[in-house]
Design a protein around this motif. Sequence first.
Motif, PDB file in Angstrom:
ATOM      1  N   VAL A   1       0.876  -1.165   0.000  1.00 41.25           N
ATOM      2  CA  VAL A   1       0.000   0.000   0.000  1.00 41.25           C
ATOM      3  C   VAL A   1       0.912   1.214   0.000  1.00 41.25           C
ATOM      4  O   VAL A   1       1.826   1.303   0.822  1.00 41.25           O
ATOM      5  CB  VAL A   1      -0.914   0.009   1.247  1.00 41.25           C
ATOM      6  N   GLU A   2       0.692   2.127  -0.959  1.00 41.93           N
ATOM      7  CA  GLU A   2       1.556   3.306  -1.063  1.00 41.93           C
ATOM      8  C   GLU A   2       1.649   4.023   0.278  1.00 41.93           C
ATOM      9  O   GLU A   2       0.643   4.366   0.894  1.00 41.93           O
ATOM     10  CB  GLU A   2       1.007   4.282  -2.107  1.00 41.93           C
ATOM     11  N   SER A   3       2.867   4.223   0.740  1.00 38.36           N
ATOM     12  CA  SER A   3       3.104   5.027   1.936  1.00 38.36           C
ATOM     13  C   SER A   3       4.541   5.495   1.908  1.00 38.36           C
ATOM     14  O   SER A   3       5.410   4.828   1.356  1.00 38.36           O
ATOM     15  CB  SER A   3       2.824   4.225   3.210  1.00 38.36           C
ATOM     16  N   VAL A   4       4.787   6.613   2.512  1.00 38.76           N
ATOM     17  CA  VAL A   4       6.125   7.197   2.505  1.00 38.76           C
ATOM     18  C   VAL A   4       7.104   6.343   3.298  1.00 38.76           C
ATOM     19  O   VAL A   4       8.246   6.169   2.920  1.00 38.76           O
ATOM     20  CB  VAL A   4       6.091   8.637   3.070  1.00 38.76           C
ATOM     21  N   ASP A   5       6.648   5.776   4.400  1.00 36.01           N
ATOM     22  CA  ASP A   5       7.566   5.048   5.273  1.00 36.01           C
ATOM     23  C   ASP A   5       7.658   3.551   4.979  1.00 36.01           C
ATOM     24  O   ASP A   5       8.359   2.827   5.664  1.00 36.01           O
ATOM     25  CB  ASP A   5       7.199   5.272   6.732  1.00 36.01           C
ATOM     26  N   MET A   6       6.966   3.076   3.966  1.00 34.09           N
ATOM     27  CA  MET A   6       7.032   1.674   3.540  1.00 34.09           C
ATOM     28  C   MET A   6       6.657   0.696   4.643  1.00 34.09           C
ATOM     29  O   MET A   6       7.129  -0.433   4.662  1.00 34.09           O
ATOM     30  CB  MET A   6       8.425   1.321   3.006  1.00 34.09           C
ATOM     31  N   GLN A   7       5.832   1.072   5.581  1.00 37.48           N
ATOM     32  CA  GLN A   7       5.481   0.188   6.689  1.00 37.48           C
ATOM     33  C   GLN A   7       4.982  -1.183   6.238  1.00 37.48           C
ATOM     34  O   GLN A   7       5.352  -2.177   6.850  1.00 37.48           O
ATOM     35  CB  GLN A   7       4.472   0.863   7.617  1.00 37.48           C
ATOM     36  N   PRO A   8       4.157  -1.284   5.188  1.00 38.04           N
ATOM     37  CA  PRO A   8       3.696  -2.624   4.802  1.00 38.04           C
ATOM     38  C   PRO A   8       4.827  -3.561   4.382  1.00 38.04           C
ATOM     39  O   PRO A   8       4.679  -4.774   4.437  1.00 38.04           O
ATOM     40  CB  PRO A   8       2.762  -2.355   3.623  1.00 38.04           C
ATOM     41  N   CYS A   9       5.946  -3.012   3.993  1.00 30.40           N
ATOM     42  CA  CYS A   9       7.063  -3.846   3.536  1.00 30.40           C
ATOM     43  C   CYS A   9       8.165  -3.975   4.579  1.00 30.40           C
ATOM     44  O   CYS A   9       9.113  -4.725   4.372  1.00 30.40           O
ATOM     45  CB  CYS A   9       7.670  -3.255   2.271  1.00 30.40           C
ATOM     46  N   SER A  10       8.083  -3.240   5.649  1.00 28.01           N
ATOM     47  CA  SER A  10       9.194  -3.155   6.592  1.00 28.01           C
ATOM     48  C   SER A  10       9.669  -4.507   7.127  1.00 28.01           C
ATOM     49  O   SER A  10      10.854  -4.706   7.310  1.00 28.01           O
ATOM     50  CB  SER A  10       8.823  -2.242   7.759  1.00 28.01           C
ATOM     51  N   GLY A  11       8.772  -5.442   7.362  1.00 29.02           N
ATOM     52  CA  GLY A  11       9.187  -6.733   7.896  1.00 29.02           C
ATOM     53  C   GLY A  11       9.654  -7.701   6.825  1.00 29.02           C
ATOM     54  O   GLY A  11      10.016  -8.831   7.129  1.00 29.02           O
ATOM     55  N   MET A  12       9.664  -7.261   5.587  1.00 27.72           N
ATOM     56  CA  MET A  12       9.967  -8.143   4.467  1.00 27.72           C
ATOM     57  C   MET A  12      11.342  -7.872   3.863  1.00 27.72           C
ATOM     58  O   MET A  12      11.553  -8.118   2.682  1.00 27.72           O
ATOM     59  CB  MET A  12       8.895  -7.981   3.387  1.00 27.72           C
TER      60      MET A  12
END
Length: 188
Positions: A43-54
Amino acid sequence: DSQYYRVGIGTELPYGKSDVDEQTHLQSMYLAQLCKQAGVVYVESVDMQPCSGMWPLIVQAGLNDIDNRCDSYLSWLDSKRRDAPSILQQIGDVQTATSAVLLATGVGVDAVGIVAAAFGLSRSTFANYNSRLIQQIDQSSVQTVVLSSQTRLRKEIAGLNITDRPMAVYALRQYLRLCAPFTIETEI
């Protein structure tokens, strides 16, 4: 061509150079694309939270992206290496033909000498421009150095516990450098 001559595939993960804010933004965009390539729902976000654990998956996608860029560079390099002799031959053939025409038309020895000097300069300029070590080395040696370095570093990276963005970026930059002309020349 000019970028490949100077820096190969480059040392920046996202293409281009700019100020720190823009570079950070470009890096975020690049990592977001890797997140998508890794198949992570994003999901578009500046801080890339949806991808952070990946991060390990993102790094794997990045290694694949860099492999693709490196393969393109090595293919280009091989093409340039193969083209050089035929271009030098063409310059020589045109010089011979031009000299023959000039002599046949009777323009004089001085004009023929000037044209010969110009073609000699063209040949030397082209040869000097293509004289970088990486362009003189046999393609199989370049391939061997790059592929063995990639295999080695992929194994090292696979053994790392990549838990955050700085670690991921560091791993990708290390891998990216393997296909830089200065690294290849140093290894050889």
